[in-house]
Design an enzyme around this catalytic site. Structure first.
Site, PDB file in Angstrom:
ATOM      1  N   ARG A 253     -14.065   0.810  -4.123  1.00  0.00           N
ATOM      2  CA  ARG A 253     -14.463   0.893  -3.043  1.00  0.00           C
ATOM      3  C   ARG A 253     -15.844   1.781  -2.854  1.00  0.00           C
ATOM      4  NH1 ARG A 253     -10.786   1.676   0.998  1.00  0.00           N
ATOM      5  NH2 ARG A 253     -12.537   2.734   1.907  1.00  0.00           N
TER       6      ARG A 253
ATOM      7  N   ASP B  95       0.915  -1.181   0.026  1.00  0.00           N
ATOM      8  CA  ASP B  95       0.063  -0.155   0.021  1.00  0.00           C
ATOM      9  C   ASP B  95       0.773   1.241   0.112  1.00  0.00           C
ATOM     10  OD1 ASP B  95      -2.167   1.996   0.974  1.00  0.00           O
ATOM     11  OD2 ASP B  95      -3.511  -0.066   0.922  1.00  0.00           O
TER      12      ASP B  95
ATOM     13  N   ASP C  20      -6.177   5.183  -5.085  1.00  0.00           N
ATOM     14  CA  ASP C  20      -6.719   6.090  -4.191  1.00  0.00           C
ATOM     15  C   ASP C  20      -7.408   7.362  -4.543  1.00  0.00           C
ATOM     16  OD1 ASP C  20      -7.581   6.502  -1.434  1.00  0.00           O
ATOM     17  OD2 ASP C  20      -5.865   5.780  -0.669  1.00  0.00           O
TER      18      ASP C  20
ATOM     19  N   ASP D 179     -13.247   4.303   4.542  1.00  0.00           N
ATOM     20  CA  ASP D 179     -12.491   3.517   5.078  1.00  0.00           C
ATOM     21  C   ASP D 179     -13.125   2.449   6.358  1.00  0.00           C
ATOM     22  OD1 ASP D 179     -10.585   4.231   3.289  1.00  0.00           O
ATOM     23  OD2 ASP D 179      -8.840   4.674   4.805  1.00  0.00           O
TER      24      ASP D 179
END
Ligand SMILES: *[C@@H]1O[C@H](CO)[C@@H](O)[C@H](O)[C@H]1NC(C)=O
Ligand SMILES: *[C@@H]1O[C@H](CO)[C@@H](O)[C@H](O)[C@H]1NC(C)=O
Ligand SMILES: *[C@@H]1O[C@H](CO)[C@@H](O)[C@H](O)[C@H]1NC(C)=O
Ligand SMILES: *[C@@H]1O[C@H](CO)[C@@H](O)[C@H](O)[C@H]1NC(C)=O
Ligand SMILES: *[C@@H]1O[C@H](CO)[C@@H](O)[C@H](O)[C@H]1NC(C)=O
Ligand SMILES: *[C@@H]1O[C@H](CO)[C@@H](O)[C@H](O)[C@H]1NC(C)=O
Ligand SMILES: *[C@@H]1O[C@H](CO)[C@@H](O)[C@H](O)[C@H]1NC(C)=O
Length: 470
Positions: free
Chosen positions: A199, A66, A143, A203
């Protein structure tokens, strides 16, 4: 064979044609346990355990590094791996990971910086994709930090993420494309044609349920829920994901975020429920625990092949929520979904504060099958299998962890590999793949199970043929 309205919708969609993630991707990611304290050693040690503990054989194939791996760009604009963290470079790491039979993932952001303020890929998509492909990268987690305000309409988000998708495709190397834009602008609508997963929420953290100002996007906001939020609980993410359960299909998955199993914060019962729900909703399954110190309960959850067979069923789509009631301390919910071979998944979730008996009628379970389907299925008898009944014992799990002479519940290699095993139709009634039969339900009957507080019963129903004994 039943044809549900959901399956009809699936036939019309067109997926990203990179041949990857035909079932939800499985693997491990550095972030939740290591954050920026990651390096080559961390990645290699985890990978070695993924192989030696048997995770690889069960389908956990992607090892994803990541954020925090880079050290800026060189004067030609190419990313440089941090020489302290990756003294041998990323291409060398990829070779080692490939030699173990695993695949290597990397991370960036569709912004000028990553979330931890390292160099981002906005404006550098082609250079970055080409560099990663030259290193042998197999997976990109992409991201949404520092995106220069290029969001707010689906078109803006789509364009920004599509630029990277096109750059990855242009490399000629199949690279799994995992979008991480936290649900902003509805990626379930714009991402399926450009990415393998997206996603759908802010988170996840390792908390079962809580009121949280950081993740205010409540279930009642439903489809209009636009705030990504962060530090979202398991129940919070779940209650958002149910609205998009019709969206995922082969090669394009709704990502509920990485697993928190084994990271503390969740009780064993909650971790079982979290894992079961993520599998039933066909989320990617990315472990994030410290592999070198894994304990027996963590291993026995993550290696429950009866649950993985639901996640990796090549013909099933996401289970859908059929009903929900508010009870003391939370809510109870029932999910249903069709599985290959005519089997049916039933998941009873007890979010309340006390254990309770829960039940689901066949009429509820087969609600989606239309008049014709309902007529036949609720008039059939079904055997009920509990997918957690044969969870691996601590003794077996500890023997595996200690590298001892453990008798594993299933040897995928001997059976032709996990992809073949999970795709069997019908799935054999072995304990490893079906758990144990806990009862039967007659025509028009009710499935009943005892469910712990913050727990689930995960059941697989198999039709009893008319000439069988019930
Ligand atoms: C790699 O990271 C781990 C975990 O943060 C740390 O213990 C170790 O010292 C690091 N190794 C190197 C060579 O930097
Ligand atoms: C920058 O990095 C790329 C990719 O590693 C390399 O091909 C190139 O030579 C580097 N340029 C400079 C000026 O170091
Ligand atoms: C690139 O996209 C084309 C068209 O969808 C597809 O056929 C091809 O397999 C893709 N290639 C890679 C490497 O993803
Ligand atoms: C179903 O559950 C409810 C609530 O616990 C209970 O009142 C009812 O008797 C149950 N029905 C069956 C058929 O078990
Ligand atoms: C398995 O081990 C854990 C501790 O690692 C313990 O809490 C749990 O009770 C054990 N389970 C059983 C069934 O003995
Ligand atoms: C493993 O167990 C088998 C069967 O009990 C036994 O024959 C074998 O010697 C054991 N191997 C080791 C290395 O202990
Ligand atoms: C699984 O089966 C393969 C092939 O039959 C064999 O080589 C391997 O040793 C077995 N693995 C375990 C852990 O028993």
């Amino acid at each position: 064979m039943r044809v549900t309205p959901l399956l009809l919708a699936i036939g019309l969609a067109s997926a990203l044609e990179n041949g990857l993630a035909r079932t939800p991707q499985m693997g491990w990611n550095t972030w939740n346990s290591f954050a920026c304290d990651m390096n080559e050693t961390v990645v290699l040690q985890a990978a070695e355990k993924i192989v030696s503990l048997g995770f690889k054989d069960l389908g956990y194939h992607y090892v994803v590094m990541d954020d925090c791996w880079s050290a800026g760009r060189n004067s030609s604009g190419y990313l440089i791996p941090d020489p302290d963290k990756f003294p041998n470079g990323v291409a060398d790491l990829a070779d080692k990971i490939h030699d173990m039979g695993l695949k290597l993932g990397i991370y960036s952001s569709a912004g000028t910086l990553t979330c931890a303020r390292y160099a981002g890929s906005l404006g550098y998509e082609e250079k970055d994709a080409a560099l990663w492909a030259s290193w042998g990268i197999d997976y990109l987690k992409y991201d949404n930090c520092y995106n220069q305000g290029e969001e707010g309409t689906p078109k803006l988000s789509y364009d920004r993420y599509n630029t990277m998708g096109k750059a990855l495709n242009a490399t000629g190397r199949p690279i799994l494309y995992s979008l991480c834009n936290w649900g902003v602008d509805g990626p379930w609508n714009f991402a399926p044609t450009i990415g393998n997963s997206w996603r759908m929420s802010g988170d996840l953290i390792n908390v079962w349920d809580r009121e949280n100002v950081n993740c205010p996007c409540s279930e009642t906001e439903g489809l209009d829920c636009k705030t990504p939020g962060y530090q979202c609980s398991v129940m919070n993410v779940l209650n958002k994901a149910v609205y998009y359960a019709s969206k995922p299909y082969a090669g394009a998955w709704n990502d509920l975020d990485m697993l928190e199993v084994g990271n503390g914060g969740l009780t064993d019962t909650e971790a079982v429920a979290h894992f079961s729900l993520w599998a039933a909703l066909k989320s990617p399954l990315l472990m994030t625990n410290v592999m070198t110190t894994i304990d027996a309960p963590t291993l026995s959850i993550l290696q429950n092949t009866a649950v993985l067979a639901v996640s990796q069923d090549p013909e099933s789509s996401s289970a859908v929520r059929i009903w929900r009631y508010y009870v003391d301390g939370g809510q109870i919910q029932m999910y249903s979904g069709s599985l290959s071979g005519g089997d049916q998944l039933v998941l009873l979730l007890n979010g309340g504060s006390t254990a309770r008996k829960m039940n689901a009628t066949l009429t509820d379970i087969f609600w989606g099958d239309g008049a014709e389907g309902t007529a036949s299925e609720i008039q059939s008898s079904w055997d009920v299998y509990d997918l957690w009944a044969d969870r691996m014992s601590n003794a077996t799990a500890n023997a595996i962890i200690e590298g001892g002479n453990a008798t594993r519940p299933i040897n995928m290699t001997a059976l032709g590999g996990y992809e073949k095993v999970y795709a069997q139709e019908p799935l054999p009634t072995s304990k490893a793949l079906m758990g144990s039969k806990i009862g039967s339900v007659k025509a028009r009957g009710t499935v009943t199970a005892h469910v712990e507080a913050h727990g689930v019963a995960m059941l697989r129903l198999r039709e009893v043929k008319s000439n069988d004994e019930l």
